[in-house]
Every structure is written in structure tokens, then in C-alpha cells.
Design a protein around this motif. Structure first.
Motif, mmCIF file in Angstrom:
data_model
loop_
_atom_site.group_PDB
_atom_site.id
_atom_site.type_symbol
_atom_site.label_atom_id
_atom_site.label_comp_id
_atom_site.label_asym_id
_atom_site.label_seq_id
_atom_site.Cartn_x
_atom_site.Cartn_y
_atom_site.Cartn_z
ATOM 1 N N ILE A 386 0.800 -1.229 0.000
ATOM 2 C CA ILE A 386 0.000 0.000 0.000
ATOM 3 C C ILE A 386 0.831 1.276 0.000
ATOM 4 N N ILE A 402 -7.779 8.139 -0.074
ATOM 5 C CA ILE A 402 -7.583 6.695 0.090
ATOM 6 C C ILE A 402 -6.789 6.412 1.365
ATOM 7 N N HIS A 405 -9.345 6.310 3.980
ATOM 8 C CA HIS A 405 -10.193 5.145 3.728
ATOM 9 C C HIS A 405 -9.524 3.868 4.237
ATOM 10 N N TRP A 406 -8.203 3.761 4.024
ATOM 11 C CA TRP A 406 -7.478 2.549 4.400
ATOM 12 C C TRP A 406 -6.896 2.607 5.813
ATOM 13 N N ARG A 407 -6.917 3.756 6.426
ATOM 14 C CA ARG A 407 -6.397 3.843 7.782
ATOM 15 C C ARG A 407 -7.510 3.994 8.813
ATOM 16 N N VAL A 412 -7.199 -1.841 5.758
ATOM 17 C CA VAL A 412 -7.260 -1.868 4.291
ATOM 18 C C VAL A 412 -8.464 -2.694 3.841
ATOM 19 N N LYS A 413 -9.197 -2.123 2.905
ATOM 20 C CA LYS A 413 -10.388 -2.799 2.393
ATOM 21 C C LYS A 413 -10.449 -2.586 0.885
ATOM 22 N N THR A 414 -10.458 -3.670 0.132
ATOM 23 C CA THR A 414 -10.585 -3.607 -1.321
ATOM 24 C C THR A 414 -11.719 -4.526 -1.746
ATOM 25 N N VAL A 420 -11.435 -0.359 -5.129
ATOM 26 C CA VAL A 420 -11.677 0.169 -3.784
ATOM 27 C C VAL A 420 -13.046 0.841 -3.770
ATOM 28 N N LYS A 478 -12.970 -8.347 2.383
ATOM 29 C CA LYS A 478 -11.957 -8.223 3.433
ATOM 30 C C LYS A 478 -12.093 -9.363 4.443
ATOM 31 N N TYR A 510 -2.436 -8.845 4.034
ATOM 32 C CA TYR A 510 -2.327 -8.037 2.822
ATOM 33 C C TYR A 510 -2.341 -8.887 1.554
#
Length: 545
Positions: A386, A402, A405-407, A412-414, A420, A478, A510
Motif C-alpha cells: 500500500i 484513500i 479510507h485505508w487507515r 485496508v479494504k478492497t 476500492v 476483506k 495483505y
């Protein structure tokens, strides 16, 4: 400043970026690939440290386009960085890529325009600002492109040369020098075995031993490759249908159903084959069952200990009690690493027992001694998966970054490891929640890349201009990633696979840990069912799924 307009903007020109550029152009899209470096190659533009070579054997480590492999011949089973740069120059020549690339430019921001359904991208060059817009934004920055250097006190006071392996200077005299190498991952192993024979003294600062495997490299020629070229198409198809994207696969029968003698015979055969066979052609149970893992480690340790005479170094490099489950932290490939480490001019310091306190003007100070150095090498890896994406100020719906969004509290979410939620028309390859670090790079890049190309073609045929995974689908994916990881021994290991190598980084899964073949099947299922995990719109009308 005029904003250039494209159908797609690609960030990065490694294997993923090149694949995207070739395939998107074939769809008739107007594209621009933006690259920080001065040439093609991605990681292999930057990797030029002593001993740098790839750890996937050919022809696994190349693009599968027939117009490329039919005319290219390697000289080594595991090509070095010089040959890889020659390969990318060849690809450029054959595919005329440079006309659609912009080099020496770093993408700094990308903002989604929900009125026009486009991304506005800003980049910075040496002497200029670059602005462009595109319907689709494809990040091909890779999982290992942001070097991580520990923030040691006093690092800026060091009067010698301090460098990360990923940013090795073009000219650097190392013979007869006092060298310190921090880290024993893949680049650490390669640089140590390259510099060790000629250094006046080399100090290895080891945090954890590397369960390195024998590479067994050898020279090859065009005649040998011509003999196998008739089966290359079948080979490239096979690569995307194995666990690791390599030409061999795991053993799926229960390990303990084999007798001890049979298991030892399997281990011996895989060891003799070299490369990643002992890791990625071994029993699947080694990844899941500690007893099976212990047996594999005992075999590995016996083989390694036979090569190390110094008992103190032997215990540091191959401890009787394993530091972590073998194969659950990236094992490097080595040629003569253990013999080099056994030399009298090599010192190994366990930084867990004797931590580095600071870097001084003349070297490194640990809790037990000071070491004078001329060169300090950081083989400390990357802020992987990332880091390179978070370096870009990417803003999606509602201006959300982002990074935020990921923190968030759930990490992390995809969706499917390529998209995303809340960031429409944004695709990324070889990043988080895909097979990535457990997979051969070009194989993963092509499986993901083919899905992105197919999806963009599907969208264009239907006039869909906004394509965004739902938050529910992303959360479910996730949860799926975490469940797959918990079924293995991977969470037991503090590795870069889990984000544990960078202070402050969230430790979580990850990687998609069920293998490339199963991942490919999940991607295909999403497309075959009409992309049920996505919301979609058109500029002038809503398109019903």
C-alpha cells in the motif's frame, strides 16, 4: 496549464503497467503511462545493487505475448538486473511503448470528478507540472516500489555512503571497504554474498534469520530455449493455474499420509531442483500445520548447517529452534550466502539481542559496541502493498482520501484486490488483498490485468461511465481475506506480508493466501455474473444491472 485528456491513465511502467498499456491500446483507448523513473522496468529500473537478480526462473518471468517471447532469448535461468533492463528495452522496441509514456514524472494527486465521471491527475516532473484527465485510472505502482529505511537517530550525520538497495548509486566502489548491511531479506542476501568476498570487513545486522533456499542458477542459450518454445503457450497458460504463478505447484495430498521416508525423498528432490521448489512445490500442509512445518524446517536446517563451520554463526543463521514457521516469511534464493557468511571478514550481529541505538558520523552504535563503517546499506525492504498508493493523494467520492479510507479502524479494504469502494473507475494491480507477495509477478499482473481489460471493455460496450464496488461487497471480501489468512500459519509471523516491518503500519492480511488459481476463479465468477459487487451509472442515465 492545459489538461491532457485520455481514456485511461496508467501509473507505473513495470510488468503491470506495460501489460495494461499494450492491452488498453488494443481496445482502441487513448492512454498515457506516467512513470517516476527515466525508463521502463518498474522495480527493475531501480534495482541495480550488487548481485541483484530475479528469483523466478525463466520463462516464468516475462510477458506472455507471443510477439515478445518468440523473438527473445535469455542467457541465464535467473536473469540479473542488467539482462532485465535489456529485456524491457526489447519490449519497448517491439511494442513502440515510449510514445504513450511520460517518464521522470511522479503522480502526486488524483481527484475523482463525480460530475464528469473522470479522474483529474497531477504529476510533478523535474522542471514541470503535468495535468491530465481520464475516465479510468489504473495504478501499477507494484507492491515493492516504496523503499523503507528505519529512522535511526543520527542517520543524517554519517559521513560515509548510506544507501538503500533499491536506490543504489550508479558508481560505488565497495572492494576493500568496511560495509554494514542492515537486513537479511532478498536484497540483503544478494548484496551480502556479492560484497562479502571483497569487503575489508562486512557487518550483517540481522533481525531474523532468512530461511534461504538454493537458487542453483545456470547459463542457458538460444538453442535450449528454441527447443522448448513449441510448448511456451501451454506453459504460460499453466502459470495462471498454479498456486504461485510458477511452472510447478504445491502437493495437495496430506503430508502425514506419506511415510517419513517418502517425505524425506520429496524434500531431497525439491532441494536438488533449487529455486522455489522447496517452498512452492512442497506439501500444502507446511503452510497450515505446525508439525508439518517443523519437519520441513528440520530438513532445511540440516542442509544449511552442513555449510557453516562456525558454531556461533550456525546458530544465528540456522537456529535449532526456528524463529518462525518456514515458508511463512519470504524465503530468499541464495547461491553461496552461507559460505560467505562463514568467512572471517564477516560478522553477524543479532539486533534483537544487541539493538542498533544510533548511526554516528563514522558508523553504527549498538547496545554492545560501535562499528566503524565506510558504507552503510539498508536492505530493509519496502512499505509494501500500500505504501506507493498512499504516497499519492487519491480522492474519491466526497473528497475522501484513500489514506483515510485505508487507515480507518477496520484497515485496508478492497474488492477483489483490484478495486476500492468509494473510488470509482480506479483499478490497481499487484497490491493489497491479491496473491501478490505469494505469487510470481508477471503471472499475477496478467491475471489481474486481463480482468481489468475485460471489465473496461464491458463497461464501454454498455455506456457505463461510473463503476464502483459497494461497501458491502468490499467488507465481505476483506472478511474473506482474513479468513483465508487465519487458515494458514502466516499470521504467526511478523513479516512484510502482514505489514509488520514498518512501524505504525496496521498488521493484517495483505495477501490473498489461497493461491493464484483460486483467485483467478473468483475474478472470473464476478465477471461471469455481471459484476454483482459493483454499482454502476452513466452520465445521462442510470444503467440497470
Amino acid at each position: 496549464m492545459t489538461e491532457e485528456q485520455y481514456d485511461a491513465i496508467i501509473i507505473g511502467t513495470g510488468f503491470s503497467g506495460i501489460y495494461q498499456l499494450i492491452q488498453l491500446r488494443r481496445l482502441g483507448l487513448k492512454c498515457k503511462a506516467v512513470e517516476t523513473g527515466s525508463d521502463l522496468g518498474g522495480t527493475w529500473y531501480w534495482n541495480r545493487y550488487p548481485g541483484a537478480r530475479v528469483d523466478s526462473d525463466i520463462p516464468s518471468y516475462e510477458l506472455s505475448f507471443p510477439e515478445l517471447w518468440k523473438g527473445w532469448s535469455w542467457t541465464q535461468k535467473f536473469p540479473n538486473w542488467q539482462e532485465l533492463q535489456s529485456y524491457f528495452a526489447y519490449v519497448d522496441d517491439k511494442m513502440d511503448l515510449r510514445k504513450d509514456c511520460r517518464f521522470d514524472t511522479t503522480v502526486k494527486s488524483a481527484n475523482w470528478d463525480d460530475q464528469l465521471h473522470v479522474w483529474h491527475v497531477t504529476g510533478e516532473g523535474k522542471d514541470s507540472i503535468y495535468k491530465a484527465s481520464a475516465r479510468y485510472l489504473v495504478s501499477c505502482t507494484g507492491f515493492a516500489s516504496k523503499p523503507y529505511t528505519p529512522g535511526y537517530k543520527g542517520l543524517n550525520t554519517f559521513k560515509g555512503l548510506a544507501t538503500h538497495t533499491a536506490r543504489w548509486p550508479v558508481a560505488c566502489e565497495t572492494a576493500g571497504k568496511r560495509i554494514g548491511v542492515v537486513g537479511t531479506g532478498a536484497s540483503g542476501v544478494q548484496v551480502i554474498q556479492s560484497l562479502g568476498p571483497h569487503a575489508k570487513h562486512l557487518t550483517v545486522f540481522q533481525r531474523a534469520p532468512n530461511t534461504a533456499l538454493p537458487m542453483r542458477p545456470y547459463a542457458i542459450n538460444k538453442q535450449i530455449q528454441d527447443h522448448y518454445r513449441p510448448v511456451y503457450e501451454q506453459l504460460f497458460e499453466k502459470l495462471t493455474n498454479t498456486f504461485s504463478g510458477l511452472a510447478y505447484d504445491l502437493i495437495y495430498r496430506p503430508m502425514m499420509k506419506d511415510t517419513p521416508e517418502q517425505r524425506q525423498a520429496v524434500f531431497e528432490e525439491l532441494w536438488d531442483l533449487g529455486g522455489f521448489h522447496f517452498w512452492l512445490a512442497n506439501y500444502l500442509d507446511i503452510f497450515k500445520d505446525q508439525a508439518c512445518n517443523d519437519e520441513a524446517y528440520a530438513f532445511w536446517r540440516k542442509k544449511v548447517c552442513e555449510r557453516i563451520k562456525d558454531p556461533v554463526k550456525r546458530e544465528l543463521l540456522a537456529p535449532e529452534v526456528q524463529a518462525y514457521p518456514i515458508g511463512c516469511k519470504n524465503p530468499s534464493l541464495e547461491e553461496n550466502f552461507y559460505e560467505i557468511c562463514d568467512q572471517d571478514n564477516i560478522e553477524i550481529i543479532d539486533v534483537k539481542a544487541m539493538p542498533i541505538l544510533e548511526v554516528t558520523s563514522t558508523g553504527v552504535k549498538t547496545s554492545g559496541k560501535e562499528i566503524d563503517l565506510d558504507i552503510l546499506v539498508f536492505a530493509t525492504g519496502w512499505d509494501s502493498h500500500i505504501g506507493s498508493i498512499l504516497d499519492i493523494d487519491i480522492r474519491g467520492l466526497g473528497g475522501e482520501t484513500i489514506k483515510d479510507h485505508w487507515r480507518a479502524k477496520d484497515g485496508v479494504k478492497t474488492y477483489l484486490g483490484v478495486t476500492v469502494d468509494n473510488f470509482p473507475n480506479f483499478f490497481f494491480l499487484y497490491g493489497p488483498q491479491a496473491p501478490t507477495a505469494l505469487c510470481n509477478g508477471p503471472s499475477c499482473a496478467e491475471v489481474q490485468g486481463a480482468w481489468v481489460i475485460k471489465t473496461i471493455d464491458w463497461l464501454r460496450q454498455r455506456g457505463i461511465t461510473k463503476f464502483n464496488p459497494s461497501t458491502q461487497a468490499a467488507q465481505a471480501y476483506k472478511d474473506h481475506i482474513e479468513e483465508l489468512s487465519r487458515a494458514t500459519l502466516l499470521p504467526k509471523v511478523a513479516s512484510f506480508w502482514m505489514g509488520a516491518n514498518v512501524p505504525g503500519k496496521r498488521v493484517e492480511a495483505y495477501n490473498y493466501s489461497a493461491g493464484l488459481k483460486m483467485y483467478k476463479e473468483e475474478l472470473a465468477e464476478e465477471a461471469e455474473h455481471g459484476y454483482p459487487g459493483f454499482l454502476r451509472d452513466a452520465l445521462r442515465q442510470t444503467v440497470v444491472a
